[in-house]
Design an enzyme around this catalytic site. Structure first.
Site, short mmCIF file in Angstrom:
data_model
loop_
_atom_site.label_atom_id
_atom_site.label_comp_id
_atom_site.label_asym_id
_atom_site.label_seq_id
_atom_site.Cartn_x
_atom_site.Cartn_y
_atom_site.Cartn_z
N GLU A 56 -1.20 -1.87 1.76
CA GLU A 56 -0.51 -0.75 1.10
C GLU A 56 -0.55 -0.94 -0.41
O GLU A 56 -0.65 -2.07 -0.91
CB GLU A 56 0.94 -0.73 1.60
CG GLU A 56 1.78 0.38 1.00
CD GLU A 56 3.11 0.59 1.74
OE1 GLU A 56 3.49 -0.27 2.56
OE2 GLU A 56 3.76 1.62 1.48
N ASN A 203 3.72 8.64 8.13
CA ASN A 203 4.21 7.29 8.41
C ASN A 203 5.74 7.29 8.40
O ASN A 203 6.36 7.88 7.50
CB ASN A 203 3.72 6.33 7.31
CG ASN A 203 4.46 5.00 7.33
OD1 ASN A 203 4.22 4.17 8.20
ND2 ASN A 203 5.38 4.79 6.39
N GLU A 204 6.31 6.64 9.37
CA GLU A 204 7.78 6.54 9.44
C GLU A 204 8.42 7.87 9.03
O GLU A 204 9.24 7.93 8.10
CB GLU A 204 8.30 5.36 8.59
CG GLU A 204 7.90 4.02 9.16
CD GLU A 204 8.62 2.80 8.59
OE1 GLU A 204 9.40 2.95 7.63
OE2 GLU A 204 8.41 1.70 9.10
N TYR A 270 9.89 -5.06 12.57
CA TYR A 270 9.90 -6.20 11.66
C TYR A 270 10.88 -7.25 12.16
O TYR A 270 11.98 -6.92 12.62
CB TYR A 270 10.29 -5.75 10.25
CG TYR A 270 9.15 -5.04 9.54
CD1 TYR A 270 8.11 -5.76 8.97
CD2 TYR A 270 9.10 -3.65 9.49
CE1 TYR A 270 7.06 -5.12 8.34
CE2 TYR A 270 8.04 -3.00 8.85
CZ TYR A 270 7.02 -3.74 8.28
OH TYR A 270 5.97 -3.11 7.66
N GLU A 327 2.77 -1.56 12.28
CA GLU A 327 3.43 -2.44 11.31
C GLU A 327 4.27 -3.44 12.09
O GLU A 327 5.13 -3.05 12.88
CB GLU A 327 4.34 -1.65 10.35
CG GLU A 327 3.56 -0.82 9.35
CD GLU A 327 4.45 -0.13 8.32
OE1 GLU A 327 5.53 -0.65 7.99
OE2 GLU A 327 4.04 0.97 7.86
N GLN A 376 1.71 -7.61 5.72
CA GLN A 376 0.51 -6.91 5.28
C GLN A 376 -0.58 -7.92 4.94
O GLN A 376 -0.31 -9.11 4.91
CB GLN A 376 0.81 -6.02 4.10
CG GLN A 376 1.87 -4.96 4.39
CD GLN A 376 1.98 -3.90 3.28
OE1 GLN A 376 1.26 -3.88 2.31
NE2 GLN A 376 2.97 -3.02 3.46
O1 AHR Z 1 5.44 -2.65 5.02
C1 AHR Z 1 6.42 -2.25 4.14
C2 AHR Z 1 7.06 -0.92 4.52
O2 AHR Z 1 7.76 -1.06 5.70
C3 AHR Z 1 6.12 0.22 4.80
O3 AHR Z 1 5.71 0.86 3.65
C4 AHR Z 1 6.96 1.12 5.64
O4 AHR Z 1 6.21 1.92 6.51
C5 AHR Z 1 7.90 0.18 6.36
O5 AHR Z 1 9.21 0.59 6.29
#
Ligand code: AHR
Length: 522
Positions: A56, A203-204, A270, A327, A376
């Site tokens: 990103e 995205n999201e 995450y 992600e 990432q």
């Molecule tokens: O990876 C960092 C961020 O996490 C991304 O931009 C977003 O899609 C997610 O919330």
């Protein structure tokens, strides 16, 4: 169920007997683990795209991490840093997602084409509020992808874009006609159209991508996807923006009436040590409690995937729609002295185990989970590579990705595992986590993660292939839970050879505490 893990808890009597024999209940006493690989019950192919990356416009993820510009004193080829390109080529990266993330929904592709010095400078409002020069745009990304030999997954802008803008971008990239947009691409230096293998519609969209409800987005998806066109036979797989964490409502709403354009739905998860977003925990110098909590938290993804797959199986019994975990990875508190919006964090042996555990889980869901993208690639969150000026270090996570290359395109094999537990405070995980597959050359590969930071595991594996003569591979471990590579000590954590010995019909491996190993039987 094709993967069975039995957790065996030693009874008090057994434990006492062991203490009497051993003299003391030493923390170093090995645990005994047995694995049976059901080689005659092949499962689905593990899509190589499960080993995908995400890059990103965020912190030093692109600028410095990949792109330094032709005039940089850092060794580069046409602006791309040589060390990073080589490291990524060695990693066999199957696919890279770009340009975001949250950045994607404020990215306007036209800003990133044409003469570099004339491109508009924008503000990267999501990530540190810094100037985005747009020096790295479509041509730069596509060239980068060709340099490392990867497929591309473009994330389109729904949040602040329009169907027309998205349609134009696709035409610009993929048209083989003499349309004005195709000719503009040619004028900008690219004669042949590019192949776009995957295209994400936002995205999201539940958050930074527009704060939408699933119902509202479901309609927008249909509208936008209608105009994502490419020449016949070159249509990308179209990915709908899905939910996150334990959520299932996005998959549920998006598949109540599966649209012909929907090839996959994304899901994000995450891992944090504490599970509390406001105080996640540190990337280094953490206590053992945050070692085990991180590993337990990362394994929650197994249930999150299973719950979403259940809905997919109900609503899409033909198996048309895949689940892309586009992600995933660890997210720690910002490092002291660094811009919090750049999401730079150190990467330790703990991250290596997180990677191994996630792969083992993704393999089990190989039928639906056909792509994942770790967040990432360089210098951001759970990165493969960390740079500092002209220097670079490969992280423990990089090494695990490389060790698992044999699983790309392999056929999943179910296993029966008997393992004790590793417990600390309120946390309990299995001591050893396992995944097996038959690789593209026909050999069985076995991945083993020893989650216990204190105890070696003696792993006895039954493999039915009579022809197997050896079981050799590599192991990644270190003395400290937070062992890491830095640009000044880039080889502090690196894989070492390991092998199992045949003993009474089983292959016996001594797996060090806190380690990841991949063995090949041949
Ligand atoms: O990876 C960092 C961020 O996490 C991304 O931009 C977003 O899609 C997610 O919330």
């Amino acid at each position: 169920m094709i993967h069975r893990t039995k957790v065996r808890v030693a009874s008090a009597a057994l434990l006492l007997a062991f203490v009497a024999i051993a003299g003391s209940a030493s923390a170093a006493a090995p645990v005994q683990v047995s694995v049976n690989v059901r080689a005659n019950e092949p499962g689905p192919v593990i899509n190589p795209n499960v080993y995908g990356q995400f890059a990103e416009h965020l912190g030093a993820g692109i600028y410095e991490g990949v792109w330094v510009g032709e005039k940089s004193s850092i060794a580069n080829t046409n602006g791309y840093r040589n060390d990073v390109i080589k490291a990524l080529k060695d990693l066999h990266v199957p696919v890279v997602r770009w340009p975001g993330g949250c950045f994607a929904d404020e990215y306007h592709w036209r800003d990133g084409v044409g003469e570099r010095s004339k491109r508009p400078v924008k503000v990267n409002t999501h990530w540190g509020g810094v100037a985005e020069t747009n020096e790295f745009g479509t041509h730069e990304f596509m060239t980068f992808a060709e340099m490392i030999g990867t497929k591309v997954y473009i994330s389109g802008n729904v949040g602040s874009g329009s169907p027309q803008e998205m349609a134009d971008w696709m035409e610009y990239m993929t048209s083989n006609t003499v349309s004005t947009l195709a000719n503009e691409r040619r004028k900008n230096g690219r004669e042949q159209p590019w192949e776009v293998q995957f295209f994400g519609i936002g995205n999201e969209t539940w958050g930074c991508g527009g704060n939408m409800t699933p119902e509202y987005y479901a309609n927008l998806f249909r509208q936008y996807a209608t105009y994502v066109k490419a020449p016949r036979g070159h249509r990308p797989k179209i990915v709908a923006s899905g939910g996150n964490d334990a959520g299932t409502d996005w998959v549920s709403v998006l598949t109540t009436n599966v649209h012909r354009d929907m090839d996959a739905i994304s899901h994000h998860y995450y891992t944090t040590p504490t599970g509390v977003w406001a105080k996640k925990g540190n990337s280094t110098g953490f206590p053992e409690q945050e070692w085990i909590s991180t590993l337990q938290h990362t394994m929650l993804i197994d249930g999150y995937i299973a719950n979403n797959v259940k809905i997919l199986d109900q609503n899409d019994s033909q198996g048309k729609v895949a689940l892309y975990v586009d992600e995933w990875g660890t997210w720690y508190d910002p490092e002291p002295g660094r811009e919090p919006g750049f999401l730079y964090q150190q990467n330790t042996l703990r991250d290596a185990l997180v990677a191994g555990l996630n792969f083992n889980i993704f393999h089990r869901h190989a039928k639906r989970v056909q792509m994942t993208n770790i967040a990432q690639m360089v210098n951001v969150l759970q990165a493969m590579i960390l740079t500092d000026g002209a220097k670079m270090a490969l992280t423990p996570t990089y090494h695990v990705f490389q060790m698992y290359i044999p699983f790309q395109g392999a056929i999943f094999l179910p296993t029966d595992v008997t393992t004790p537990e590793y417990k600390l405070g309120k946390y309990t995980v299995e001591s050893v986590n396992v995944s097996a597959a038959r690789d593209t050359e026909g050999h069985i590969v076995l991945a083993l993660v020893n989650l216990d930071p204190n105890r070696e595991a003696v792993v006895s594996t039954a493999v039915t292939d009579a022809a197997v003569k050896s079981a050799v591979g590599r192991v990644l471990t270190a003395k400290a839970m937070d062992a890491r590579n830095t640009v000044d000590a880039p080889e502090a954590v690196k894989p070492a050879p390991i092998s199992a010995k045949k003993d009474g019909g089983k292959w016996v491996l001594r797996l060090p505490p806190k380690s990841v190993a991949v063995l090949r039987f041949q």
